[in-house]
Scaffold this motif. Structure first.
Motif, PDB file in Angstrom:
ATOM      1  N   THR A   1      -7.644   0.961  -3.532  1.00 25.34           N
ATOM      2  CA  THR A   1      -6.891   0.007  -2.697  1.00 25.34           C
ATOM      3  C   THR A   1      -6.591  -1.285  -3.456  1.00 25.34           C
ATOM      4  O   THR A   1      -5.642  -1.998  -3.138  1.00 25.34           O
ATOM      5  CB  THR A   1      -7.679  -0.318  -1.415  1.00 25.34           C
TER       6      THR A   1
ATOM      7  N   MET B   1       0.845  -1.199   0.000  1.00 23.14           N
ATOM      8  CA  MET B   1       0.000   0.000   0.000  1.00 23.14           C
ATOM      9  C   MET B   1       0.882   1.251   0.000  1.00 23.14           C
ATOM     10  O   MET B   1       1.867   1.300   0.733  1.00 23.14           O
ATOM     11  CB  MET B   1      -0.905   0.007   1.236  1.00 23.14           C
TER      12      MET B   1
ATOM     13  N   THR C   1      -3.427   3.996  -1.273  1.00 27.87           N
ATOM     14  CA  THR C   1      -4.222   4.351  -0.086  1.00 27.87           C
ATOM     15  C   THR C   1      -4.258   5.858   0.167  1.00 27.87           C
ATOM     16  O   THR C   1      -4.884   6.314   1.124  1.00 27.87           O
ATOM     17  CB  THR C   1      -3.637   3.668   1.162  1.00 27.87           C
TER      18      THR C   1
END
Length: 480
Positions: free
Chosen positions: A240, A1, A245
């Motif tokens: 995502t 992420m 993110t």
């Protein structure tokens, strides 16, 4: 992420249906702006007949909207970088529609001119935001093309305005009388011209704030949710799913609280434009923009009056103007507008649309400065030819090309200015650039009002000289 740069995410999204709605909203806003500021001149002859206006008063009326834009644009540019692009657009459009609606009920010239000034003042917020708002949701590679497509609205408006006036010409000049006010066809035409503004308000009420603006004021989470909404609408899944993110904009300044008063804030927001490293590019782009509006808008604003004064004999433009003006001085103003003048205005609008399409096609294989140089060189040749042409059709074609080759380059130089400015000052850069450009329009308007007939050759060749200067300046723009 990971946190990704917003321009990279926009590249992933491409152009989804929400951006299509943004495009339509900004397009309708652009049509409304042109209708309110330029549209008054399509029915200027009929307005002059109703209020018995002199050339000075007609020049004042043509300049009223631009004067409002000038006074409001700097503050609007400041507020758009403070409270948001969309919010300023909504306030601006709602107040402009209300002011324009009120103006059509005004029984005297000076009240009418005051309301036209107020409309220009209110619409200034939309005028400096529609390009900025759309550009901040467009990937950099296609930004110039999308802005140019969006600005087809100006050409559509230039066709739409005279067509509406032409369709109303079979009706009686006085449609009905209400409270001692003779409701003439030109008032109905202005009422119809407000429709795009109402549509723009409806579209903007469903759209999000600029994500780049939200990042510039430190609302990173809200910016991420906005971009995520665009990604969902296009890709049918969250960001995502591709490991993103959050979003960031490296061009945004650090978000420092500023407790200074409004005037100091406005100055601090403006000052970077006149300092290194921005001042050079800003002044070049602004000077080119001023030249395009000085030449293109002035002749467009006076086009109906020019055609009304011109005859059909084999004479140059200036010879016809001086010959017919001498006849009119001895008689009364020719009323109402000649129906053929509306058709000529449609030709002008169609030429504008053709030049705008040509810009879009040339953008596929040429750089900005090359297109600007080519169009301004051709405009210079068309302007010079007006000194020699004596037939009606070639004069109309040369006048239309001289005007529209300049005006069709306005979105192109606007996109260049946007690309050269950082995000947090783009709204101010556009508003300041157009502020100076609108001052040039008022100066050109005054010049046409006082010098169009008595100093015709000098006036038209001044426009040609300015176009030539713009052609030279376009060669100094950054080549990247």
């Amino acid at each position: 992420m990971a946190v990704a740069e917003i321009d990279e995410v926009l590249d992933l999204i491409g152009f989804g249906w929400i951006q299509v709605l943004m495009f339509l909203a900004c397009t309708f806003a652009s049509i409304f702006i042109v209708n309110e500021i330029i549209g008054i001149n399509v029915v200027s002859v009929d307005i002059a007949c109703e209020f018995s206006l002199s050339s000075l008063e007609l020049s004042m009326l043509s300049s009223a909207g631009f004067a409002g834009l000038i006074l409001g644009s700097h503050y609007s540019g400041f507020k758009t970088d403070q409270i948001g692009r969309r919010k300023v657009m909504m306030y601006s459009l709602c107040m402009a529609v209300s002011s324009s609606m009120t103006s059509i009920f005004m029984p005297t010239f000076y009240l009418f001119a005051l309301l036209r000034f107020m409309t220009g003042l209110f619409v200034s917020g939309a005028s400096c935001n529609n390009i900025t708002y759309m550009s901040e949701y467009t990937k950099a590679k296609y930004r110039a093309s999308i802005i140019n497509f969006m600005c087809y609205a100006f050409a559509v408006s230039a066709i739409y305005l005279p067509l509406v006036a032409y369709m109303l010409t079979p009706m009686d000049r006085v449609l009905f009388t209400m409270y001692k006010l003779n409701w003439q066809a030109w008032r109905l035409s202005m009422l119809i011209n407000m429709t795009p503004g109402i549509l723009a308000i409806i579209f903007f009420s469903t759209l999000p704030e600029s994500a780049k603006f939200l990042l510039s004021i430190g609302q990173d989470e809200r910016a991420y949710q906005t971009i995520n909404r665009l990604y969902k609408s296009k890709r049918k899944q969250d960001l995502t799913s591709v490991g993103i993110t959050g979003v960031t904009d490296p061009n945004s300044p650090s978000n420092l609280e500023d407790n200074r008063n409004c005037c100091v804030k406005i100055w601090r927001g403006t000052a970077p434009l006149f300092r290194q490293p921005l001042v050079g590019n800003f002044l070049i782009c602004t000077t080119i923009l001023c030249g395009f509006l000085f030449v293109g808008s002035a002749i467009s604003l006076w086009f109906m009056e020019l055609r009304q004064l011109m005859g059909s004999r084999r004479m140059t433009v200036c010879d016809m103007l001086q010959n017919n003006a001498t006849s009119i001085v001895k008689a009364e103003r020719i009323c109402p507008s000649k129906t053929s003048n509306f058709i000529d205005s449609v030709v002008l609008g169609a030429t504008f649309l053709g030049c705008s399409i040509a810009v879009s096609l040339f953008l596929l294989c040429m750089r900005h400065f090359q297109i600007l140089f080519m169009f301004t060189t051709l405009a210079t040749i068309c302007g010079l030819s007006l000194n020699m042409l004596v037939d009606t059709v070639p004069i109309l074609v040369a006048t239309a090309l001289f005007t529209t080759l300049c005006t069709s380059c306005i979105p192109l130089i606007s996109s260049v200015l946007l690309d050269l400015m950082p995000t947090h000052i783009r709204g101010m850069a556009i508003s300041m650039g157009f502020l100076f450009a609108r001052i040039s329009v008022i100066l050109a308007n005054i010049l046409m009002g006082f010098c169009m007939v008595p100093y015709c050759l000098l006036t038209f060749n001044l426009f040609v000289l300015i176009t030539l200067v713009v052609a030279i300046l376009s060669c100094t723009l950054p080549k990247s």
